[in-house]
Design a protein around this motif. Structure first.
Motif, PDB file in Angstrom:
ATOM      1  N   GLU A  62       0.949  -0.886  -0.373  1.00 54.82           N
ATOM      2  CA  GLU A  62      -0.157   0.155   0.351  1.00 54.82           C
ATOM      3  C   GLU A  62       1.159   1.004  -0.021  1.00 54.82           C
ATOM      4  OE1 GLU A  62      -3.617   2.301   3.061  1.00 54.82           O
ATOM      5  OE2 GLU A  62      -3.147   0.032   2.924  1.00 54.82           O
ATOM      6  N   HIS A  63       1.951   1.557   0.539  1.00 54.48           N
ATOM      7  CA  HIS A  63       2.968   2.465   0.549  1.00 54.48           C
ATOM      8  C   HIS A  63       3.442   3.162  -0.514  1.00 54.48           C
ATOM      9  CE1 HIS A  63       5.870   5.054   2.138  1.00 54.48           C
ATOM     10  NE2 HIS A  63       6.510   4.907   1.723  1.00 54.48           N
ATOM     11  N   ASP A  75       2.161   1.984  -3.877  1.00 55.19           N
ATOM     12  CA  ASP A  75       1.840   1.621  -4.752  1.00 55.19           C
ATOM     13  C   ASP A  75       0.625   3.051  -4.633  1.00 55.19           C
ATOM     14  OD1 ASP A  75       1.789  -0.425  -6.063  1.00 55.19           O
ATOM     15  OD2 ASP A  75       1.077  -1.245  -5.362  1.00 55.19           O
ATOM     16  N   GLU A  76       0.355   4.070  -2.754  1.00 55.54           N
ATOM     17  CA  GLU A  76      -0.689   4.347  -2.873  1.00 55.54           C
ATOM     18  C   GLU A  76      -0.039   5.764  -1.795  1.00 55.54           C
ATOM     19  OE1 GLU A  76      -4.061   2.680  -1.026  1.00 55.54           O
ATOM     20  OE2 GLU A  76      -3.961   0.666  -2.692  1.00 55.54           O
ATOM     21  N   ASP A  77       1.284   5.117  -1.033  1.00 54.82           N
ATOM     22  CA  ASP A  77       1.266   7.020  -0.675  1.00 54.82           C
ATOM     23  C   ASP A  77       1.715   8.488  -1.564  1.00 54.82           C
ATOM     24  OD1 ASP A  77       2.681   7.891   2.958  1.00 54.82           O
ATOM     25  OD2 ASP A  77       4.143   8.003   0.857  1.00 54.82           O
ATOM     26  N   SER A  78       1.459   9.402  -1.109  1.00 51.76           N
ATOM     27  CA  SER A  78       1.748  10.590  -2.284  1.00 51.76           C
ATOM     28  C   SER A  78       2.683  10.615  -2.155  1.00 51.76           C
ATOM     29  CB  SER A  78       0.524  11.338  -2.109  1.00 51.76           C
ATOM     30  OG  SER A  78       0.468  11.841  -0.265  1.00 51.76           O
TER      31      SER A  78
END
Length: 255
Positions: free
Chosen positions: A182-183, A185-188
């Protein structure tokens, strides 16, 4: 009598032959046949066959599409079949499943095997959509993906097994497969760092590999100049716009 089966050329009548790959008829003269099989379109169709799971069954003088599990009608060329909804939908669905999953389809699509190959799990998978979907969602595969991506994303284990450290973001993440992925793939903050740096070094022959894979490394590496460069935007910009780097690029372009 059959002619040039290797190239998909079969007898059709006393005066012409048919190219199964291209779906066209050719005068039955060696010069015409040679001209066709050496032509760009014919060669492109052979490449498309190996990229799309289409093979020539010379015992039946017919093309077979493995993904669609059908024999192509006589009038249907390779390109025409690839453009059909059934084949295009299979390709889109499969691409969506394997993208970023380190799964190779080469042997399946070139008709060398019925299996796909997962690089991170080092295992073969029967190349059917439900099988691939099941595999990519297994805990073992997700874990192997996380381990493969960590050194590509500057993520390192800590003495405390409960957390990992992201060098890029200088922050700690719960040490679980779902949190790590998640970090990535998704952390801005994480994604913005990569977008900014990768845009900056595009076509500059600068590698981030050792910076991201070594916890204590502070530099990227410029292959053009054979020097280390501190891996932040300011230092990389200064190097890219430096006279020495520009001169190296100019020399290579001249070569």
């Amino acid at each position: 009598m059959k002619t040039n089966l290797l190239f998909g050329i079969i007898a059709n009548s006393k005066t012409r032959v048919r190219c199964v790959f291209c779906g066209v008829y050719i005068p039955k003269a060696n010069k015409c046949i040679d001209q066709h099989i050496n032509g760009t379109k014919h060669k492109e169709n052979i490449d498309l066959m190996s990229e799309n799971g289409i093979s020539f069954h010379n015992d039946a003088d017919i093309l077979y599409c493995k993904p669609c599990d059908i024999y192509l009608p006589e009038h249907e060329s390779v390109t025409k079949h690839i453009e059909t909804d059934s084949h295009a939908n299979w390709g889109a669905a499969m691409q969506d499943l394997v993208e970023g999953e380190f799964i190779r389809l080469n042997d399946y699509l070139s008709s060398k095997s019925d299996n796909a190959f997962c690089e991170v799990c080092q295992s073969e998978i029967l190349c059917l959509l439900p099988n691939i979907e099941e595999h990519v969602n297994t805990l073992s595969h997700r874990g192997n993906i996380a381990e493969r991506l960590k050194p590509l994303n500057g993520i390192f284990n800590c003495e405390n097994d409960d957390e990992v450290w992201c060098k890029v973001c200088d922050g700690y993440i719960t040490n679980s497969v779902s949190y790590i992925l998640e970090h990535i793939d998704e952390d801005s903050q994480h994604m913005e760092w990569f977008m900014e740096i990768e845009d900056l070094i595009e076509d500059q022959d600068i590698s981030l590999e050792k910076y991201l894979s070594n916890e204590f490394e502070k530099s990227a590496y410029c292959k053009k100049c054979n020097v280390d460069v501190i891996c932040n935007v300011q230092s990389l910009e200064q190097h890219i716009h430096s006279e020495s780097h520009i001169n190296q690029l100019s020399v290579i372009e001249l070569l």
